[in-house]
Design an enzyme around this catalytic site. Structure first.
Site, PDB file in Angstrom:
ATOM      1  N   HIS A  18       0.859  -1.190   0.000  1.00  0.00           N
ATOM      2  CA  HIS A  18       0.000   0.000   0.000  1.00  0.00           C
ATOM      3  C   HIS A  18       0.887   1.230   0.000  1.00  0.00           C
ATOM      4  CE1 HIS A  18      -3.039   2.943   1.286  1.00  0.00           C
ATOM      5  NE2 HIS A  18      -3.937   2.068   0.881  1.00  0.00           N
ATOM      6  N   ASP A  30      -7.687  -4.416  -0.662  1.00  0.00           N
ATOM      7  CA  ASP A  30      -8.218  -4.704  -1.993  1.00  0.00           C
ATOM      8  C   ASP A  30      -8.152  -6.193  -2.307  1.00  0.00           C
ATOM      9  OD1 ASP A  30      -8.696  -1.946  -2.751  1.00  0.00           O
ATOM     10  OD2 ASP A  30      -6.529  -1.742  -2.820  1.00  0.00           O
TER      11      ASP A  30
END
Length: 436
Positions: free
Chosen positions: A313, A370
């Site tokens: 991330h 995600d």
């Protein structure tokens, strides 16, 4: 109440030629420090350049605290895991928008106000006939939300608290209906009206999957998993779509227009579309004979452009706290359903590699929100093209909270970034007959 921003005891000094400029240092309530450059141009003629605003604080905000190095995420001071374990999405929405968890009376009133607005204006439904059957639901979502500003002109004034309140209720109530209708349109099924005796997530799943000819009852585990996903997506500080909502709203654009712009920003594969990209990647691996090792090796090869979607991330340099929450929900769901789907097999193999292979561990490329959300949506039966729409449903209260915080701020200004011009210097005009 949030603590006001404080001016630190120290200051930063910028030397430009033989001149030294003193810049105040500001300290946030969690000890974050910032150099205040708001008067730099007026005092020196210089601006700062920060492509992508990765080191620039554009606002002060009391909504969400994020510490990527430590893997911390808090809404209004409450840890995300505590909220996920004890609240539903509507309660968390109230917290984000109004700053405090609701008491029993506030909770009931908020839910009732939302239930009053779940149906769409019948003429607004006609918009769906104008879209191609294969239109992406994010395009539909953005268009219909924007069109609400023409159907609900009694609540457009951003400076009228009562009108803003009605717009908030309308958006929270109608967005699931708008989203479910876009899916029903794409598969040629009749639109299912909301049923207001159901809770938020249960109502949405019914509008997605019920048909008029048969009874329908949502799987309670699906409802729980969706509720968790909406909570962990509800806000994430000054991300691309939230910044877009603030920027559009800074011009005094109404709430519907501002949220529509945020949906467009979220659509991008580098933002909300990432969970859709995860499933597309998993399907690519399946089509290539389930050769997980091949794609892991490709991801490690610095000369190969392939990258594993759903790992690492930009902000978190530790394990994403949101991923920790929904990993547990993902494991529970897959264990219960016992689905014979190669996608889940590949996902679990990749997860094992990312949490044990030194290459990924050293670079802190852990599975992120995600990765797990895409797998859960697939297990629930949500089609891939709807993944980002579900992200928008979750992020809606965060967008509203930031828009409202900006409108209520005494220091609000229209967003107007500067630039460093790199084009041609002044040129003489040449008549068209003389141009070569």
């Amino acid at each position: 109440m949030p603590e006001p921003l404080k001016t630190g005891d120290d200051a930063a000094f910028l030397r430009i030629g033989d001149r030294e400029v003193k810049l105040p240092i500001l300290v946030g309530s969690e000890g974050e420090t910032a150099v205040d450059i708001s008067r730099l141009r007026s005092e020196t003629g210089f601006i700062t350049l920060d492509e992508g605003y990765v080191n620039t604080g554009s606002v002060t905000s009391a909504i969400t605290f994020l510490d990527g190095e430590e893997g911390v995420l808090r809404y209004r001071g409450y840890r995300i895991d505590v909220l996920a374990a004890n609240c539903d999405f509507i309660e968390v929405s109230y917290l984000l928008i109004y700053g405090e968890l609701p008491n029993a009376a506030q909770n009931d009133a908020f839910r009732s106000a939302i239930r009053m607005h779940t149906m769409l204006h019948e003429d607004l439904k006609l918009f769906y006939n104008g879209f191609p059957r294969d239109a992406h639901p994010m395009a539909i979502l953005s268009s219909v939300i924007n069109a609400m500003s023409t159907f609900y002109q009694d609540s457009l004034n951003p400076h009228d608290p009562e009108q803003v309140e009605v717009s908030i209720h309308r958006l929270l109530a109608k967005l699931p209906t708008i989203a479910a209708y876009s899916y029903k349109k794409s598969i040629g099924q009749p639109l299912i009206y909301p049923q207001n005796n159901l809770e938020y997530c249960e109502n949405f799943l019914r509008m997605m999957f019920a048909v008029p000819s048969e009874p329908f009852e949502s799987d309670p585990d699906f409802v729980t998993a969706l509720n968790l996903l909406l909570i962990v997506h509800a806000d994430h500080e000054q991300n691309c779509s939230t910044s877009t909502v603030r920027m559009v709203g800074s011009s005094d654009a109404n709430l519907f227009a501002s949220i529509s712009a945020g949906i467009c920003a979220l659509w991008g594969p580098l933002h909300g579309g990432a969970n859709e990209a995860v499933v597309n990647m998993l399907e690519r691996i399946i089509e290539d004979g389930l050769n997980v090792k091949k794609y892991v090796d490709m991801a490690k090869d610095k000369n190969n452009n392939f990258r594993l979607m759903g790992f690492g991330h930009r902000v978190y340099k530790n394990y994403d706290p949101r991923a920790t929450i929904i990993k547990a929900a993902c494991d529970k769901l897959l264990a219960k359903l016992q689905l014979q789907d190669p996608l889940f097999e590949v996902a679990q193999q990749l997860e094992k590699v990312a949490t044990s292979d030194p290459y990924f561990v050293e670079r802190k490329l852990y599975p992120n929100v995600d990765f797990y959300s895409g797998v859960i949506y697939r297990a629930i039966g949500i089609p891939v093209q709807m993944f980002t729409v579900l992200f928008a449903m979750g992020r809606l209260p965060g967008w509203i909270a930031h828009w409202k915080e900006m409108q209520d701020s005494s220091t609000k200004r229209i967003c107007r970034p500067r630039q460093v011009y790199t084009g041609s210097p002044i040129r003489d005009f040449v008549p068209i007959a003389q141009r070569r």
